[in-house]
Design a protein around this motif. Structure first.
Motif, PDB file in Angstrom:
ATOM      1  N   HIS A  89     -11.001  22.113  -6.799  1.00 54.86           N
ATOM      2  CA  HIS A  89      -9.727  21.440  -6.560  1.00 54.86           C
ATOM      3  C   HIS A  89      -9.822  20.614  -5.288  1.00 54.86           C
ATOM      4  O   HIS A  89     -10.155  21.133  -4.210  1.00 54.86           O
ATOM      5  CB  HIS A  89      -8.600  22.483  -6.420  1.00 54.86           C
ATOM      6  CG  HIS A  89      -7.401  21.980  -5.676  1.00 54.86           C
ATOM      7  ND1 HIS A  89      -7.015  22.475  -4.448  1.00 54.86           N
ATOM      8  CD2 HIS A  89      -6.506  21.003  -5.974  1.00 54.86           C
ATOM      9  CE1 HIS A  89      -5.941  21.846  -4.029  1.00 54.86           C
ATOM     10  NE2 HIS A  89      -5.614  20.947  -4.945  1.00 54.86           N
ATOM     11  N   HIS A  91      -7.616  18.324  -2.807  1.00 50.46           N
ATOM     12  CA  HIS A  91      -6.228  18.054  -2.435  1.00 50.46           C
ATOM     13  C   HIS A  91      -5.981  16.566  -2.175  1.00 50.46           C
ATOM     14  O   HIS A  91      -6.920  15.763  -2.079  1.00 50.46           O
ATOM     15  CB  HIS A  91      -5.847  18.867  -1.191  1.00 50.46           C
ATOM     16  CG  HIS A  91      -6.719  18.558   0.010  1.00 50.46           C
ATOM     17  ND1 HIS A  91      -6.584  17.405   0.749  1.00 50.46           N
ATOM     18  CD2 HIS A  91      -7.725  19.259   0.585  1.00 50.46           C
ATOM     19  CE1 HIS A  91      -7.456  17.402   1.740  1.00 50.46           C
ATOM     20  NE2 HIS A  91      -8.181  18.514   1.654  1.00 50.46           N
ATOM     21  N   ALA A  95      -2.504  16.403   2.793  1.00 58.22           N
ATOM     22  CA  ALA A  95      -2.290  17.759   2.311  1.00 58.22           C
ATOM     23  C   ALA A  95      -3.518  18.584   2.667  1.00 58.22           C
ATOM     24  O   ALA A  95      -4.461  18.086   3.286  1.00 58.22           O
ATOM     25  CB  ALA A  95      -2.034  17.764   0.816  1.00 58.22           C
ATOM     26  N   THR A  96      -3.531  19.837   2.298  1.00 58.08           N
ATOM     27  CA  THR A  96      -4.648  20.737   2.543  1.00 58.08           C
ATOM     28  C   THR A  96      -4.869  21.573   1.285  1.00 58.08           C
ATOM     29  O   THR A  96      -4.079  21.486   0.329  1.00 58.08           O
ATOM     30  CB  THR A  96      -4.366  21.679   3.731  1.00 58.08           C
ATOM     31  OG1 THR A  96      -3.349  22.623   3.346  1.00 58.08           O
ATOM     32  CG2 THR A  96      -3.903  20.896   4.973  1.00 58.08           C
ATOM     33  N   PRO A  97      -5.894  22.423   1.257  1.00 56.54           N
ATOM     34  CA  PRO A  97      -6.056  23.302   0.099  1.00 56.54           C
ATOM     35  C   PRO A  97      -4.832  24.157  -0.188  1.00 56.54           C
ATOM     36  O   PRO A  97      -4.597  24.547  -1.334  1.00 56.54           O
ATOM     37  CB  PRO A  97      -7.267  24.167   0.489  1.00 56.54           C
ATOM     38  CG  PRO A  97      -8.063  23.298   1.393  1.00 56.54           C
ATOM     39  CD  PRO A  97      -7.043  22.539   2.184  1.00 56.54           C
ATOM     40  N   SER A  99      -1.889  23.332  -0.473  1.00 53.35           N
ATOM     41  CA  SER A  99      -0.946  22.691  -1.397  1.00 53.35           C
ATOM     42  C   SER A  99      -1.092  23.240  -2.816  1.00 53.35           C
ATOM     43  O   SER A  99      -0.154  23.181  -3.602  1.00 53.35           O
ATOM     44  CB  SER A  99      -1.143  21.173  -1.391  1.00 53.35           C
ATOM     45  OG  SER A  99      -2.461  20.828  -1.790  1.00 53.35           O
ATOM     46  N   LEU A 100      -2.257  23.787  -3.128  1.00 54.53           N
ATOM     47  CA  LEU A 100      -2.470  24.383  -4.435  1.00 54.53           C
ATOM     48  C   LEU A 100      -1.530  25.554  -4.685  1.00 54.53           C
ATOM     49  O   LEU A 100      -1.079  25.771  -5.815  1.00 54.53           O
ATOM     50  CB  LEU A 100      -3.922  24.859  -4.552  1.00 54.53           C
ATOM     51  CG  LEU A 100      -4.321  25.607  -5.822  1.00 54.53           C
ATOM     52  CD1 LEU A 100      -4.238  24.674  -7.027  1.00 54.53           C
ATOM     53  CD2 LEU A 100      -5.725  26.180  -5.684  1.00 54.53           C
ATOM     54  N   SER A 129     -11.457  25.342  -3.467  1.00 54.54           N
ATOM     55  CA  SER A 129     -10.618  24.281  -2.899  1.00 54.54           C
ATOM     56  C   SER A 129     -11.147  23.865  -1.538  1.00 54.54           C
ATOM     57  O   SER A 129     -10.715  24.378  -0.501  1.00 54.54           O
ATOM     58  CB  SER A 129      -9.169  24.765  -2.772  1.00 54.54           C
ATOM     59  OG  SER A 129      -8.668  25.207  -4.010  1.00 54.54           O
ATOM     60  N   TRP A 187      -5.965  15.531  -6.983  1.00 59.14           N
ATOM     61  CA  TRP A 187      -4.639  14.919  -6.929  1.00 59.14           C
ATOM     62  C   TRP A 187      -4.667  13.784  -5.912  1.00 59.14           C
ATOM     63  O   TRP A 187      -5.136  13.951  -4.793  1.00 59.14           O
ATOM     64  CB  TRP A 187      -3.602  15.984  -6.534  1.00 59.14           C
ATOM     65  CG  TRP A 187      -2.290  15.461  -6.005  1.00 59.14           C
ATOM     66  CD1 TRP A 187      -1.543  14.442  -6.501  1.00 59.14           C
ATOM     67  CD2 TRP A 187      -1.584  15.942  -4.855  1.00 59.14           C
ATOM     68  NE1 TRP A 187      -0.400  14.254  -5.761  1.00 59.14           N
ATOM     69  CE2 TRP A 187      -0.405  15.175  -4.732  1.00 59.14           C
ATOM     70  CE3 TRP A 187      -1.826  16.963  -3.929  1.00 59.14           C
ATOM     71  CZ2 TRP A 187       0.525  15.373  -3.708  1.00 59.14           C
ATOM     72  CZ3 TRP A 187      -0.901  17.165  -2.919  1.00 59.14           C
ATOM     73  CH2 TRP A 187       0.263  16.374  -2.814  1.00 59.14           C
ATOM     74  N   TRP A 298       4.044  17.940  -8.854  1.00 59.19           N
ATOM     75  CA  TRP A 298       2.890  18.082  -9.737  1.00 59.19           C
ATOM     76  C   TRP A 298       3.314  18.147 -11.203  1.00 59.19           C
ATOM     77  O   TRP A 298       4.486  18.395 -11.508  1.00 59.19           O
ATOM     78  CB  TRP A 298       2.112  19.338  -9.365  1.00 59.19           C
ATOM     79  CG  TRP A 298       1.200  19.154  -8.192  1.00 59.19           C
ATOM     80  CD1 TRP A 298       1.439  18.399  -7.084  1.00 59.19           C
ATOM     81  CD2 TRP A 298      -0.088  19.731  -8.004  1.00 59.19           C
ATOM     82  NE1 TRP A 298       0.386  18.480  -6.217  1.00 59.19           N
ATOM     83  CE2 TRP A 298      -0.567  19.298  -6.754  1.00 59.19           C
ATOM     84  CE3 TRP A 298      -0.872  20.592  -8.763  1.00 59.19           C
ATOM     85  CZ2 TRP A 298      -1.812  19.688  -6.258  1.00 59.19           C
ATOM     86  CZ3 TRP A 298      -2.108  20.981  -8.266  1.00 59.19           C
ATOM     87  CH2 TRP A 298      -2.573  20.526  -7.027  1.00 59.19           C
TER      88      TRP A 298
END
Length: 331
Positions: A89, A91, A95-97, A99-100, A129, A187, A298
């Motif tokens: 994933h 990001h 954002a950062t990981p 955000s998942l 991520s 994303w 999302w």
């Protein structure tokens, strides 16, 4: 829910108030596109990994991080020797990981249950991520913040691609990964990087999923010809009203892939992130606020289930010749 809404509001606010690099800024383009992006301090910081662990290593004096989450089945007794698909994933900008776990709950919630494996007894997939670096790239619309260097299109020297390589190698070495089913999803800025990384590592990446992204080779300020060694299958989720990746941009990408007979599918999403009619078009009038909202919220779970189904149908080709493919160059 509250944390996700707060992150969405914070993200949208930064987009409203973060000007891109001035148009007059000189950029020296080359066959690799723009030069490597210049980072800003602090370049990285340790992310959180809800229900998982944080991986790290030092790359040219910068600590690179990634979050790793295993499917619940991997920790259950009786599963020794099993292997699971892996989804990388990437990001979005600023954002950062993490955000998942908030904005991306509709995807994260599937990592324990989705059937991506050819083994009917295997459920779920690992999620890796990695974290980008803080920079102000010349091509970014969102100003200084975490980015993937999609503008420097050198597959052997791009530091972000090499960081992903490192984390991928580390996770594969644990013996839990079905190496025929390593996928990459991104994303926004991460979607552009996902397409690059998936094609650059076509001998390892089975297929690619993009949300709110398009063709990374045409990105300004230094577009370059699209190159590939294998037509890595792509599934795209695009918004009808997106302030940062407009309908016209995704439509051009769709037409580019169709013209090359690419193994490919796409979904057009409505205001709420649900798939709508394939021939749906953007509203005649929409506000910037709506365009930013659609970019940040999302896809819903059903849209992700369809995208994951596409990935499951497209594992890595079985023969070495199919994995290697034939080099192609297109303007």
């Amino acid at each position: 829910m509250a944390r996700g809404l707060a992150e969405l509001k914070s993200f949208a606010t930064t987009l409203f108030h973060s000007p891109a690099t001035p148009a007059g800024t000189a950029v020296t383009c080359s066959v690799d596109g723009a030069p490597p992006m210049r980072t800003v301090e602090p370049v990285t910081f340790r992310p959180r990994a809800d229900g998982g662990e944080v991986l790290s290593f030092v790359q040219e004096g910068v600590t690179r991080y990634a979050c790793l989450n295993l499917p619940a089945q991997a920790s259950q007794p009786g599963n020794a020797g099993r292997k699971w698909p892996l989804l990388i994933h990437l990001h979005g900008s600023r954002a950062t990981p993490a955000s998942l776990y908030s904005l991306g709950k509709s995807l994260y919630g599937l990592h324990d249950t989705a059937a991506l494996s050819s083994d009917p007894e295997v459920r779920g997939f690992l999620m890796l991520s990695p974290m980008g670096r803080r920079a102000r790239p010349a091509g970014a619309l969102t100003g200084a913040g975490f980015h993937w260097d999609e503008w420097y299109r050198n597959p052997t020297d791009n530091l972000d691609a090499l960081a992903i390589d490192h984390f991928l190698d580390e996770v594969v070495a644990r013996g839990l990964v079905d190496t025929d089913r390593i996928y990459v999803f991104g994303w926004s800025n991460g979607a552009y990087m996902a397409a690059l990384y998936g094609m650059w590592r076509a001998n390892r990446i089975a297929s690619i999923a993009q949300y709110a992204g398009a063709n990374p080779w045409t990105r300004l300020p230094c577009p370059v010809p699209m190159t590939w060694t294998r037509r890595v299958p792509i599934t795209l989720m695009r918004n009808l009203c997106d302030a940062l990746v407009p309908y016209s941009t995704t439509q051009e990408w769709i037409e580019t892939l169709q013209a090359r007979n690419w193994p490919f599918e796409y979904q057009s999403l409505d205001l709420h992130g649900a798939a709508t009619a394939p021939d749906a078009v953007p509203p005649a009038h929409s506000s910037k606020l709506r365009g930013l909202y659609e970019h940040v919220r999302w896809p819903n779970q059903a849209a992700f289930e369809k995208a994951l189904s596409f990935l499951a149908r497209n594992p890595l080709p079985s023969s070495d010749s199919d994995r290697a493919g034939h080099s192609q160059l297109s303007a």
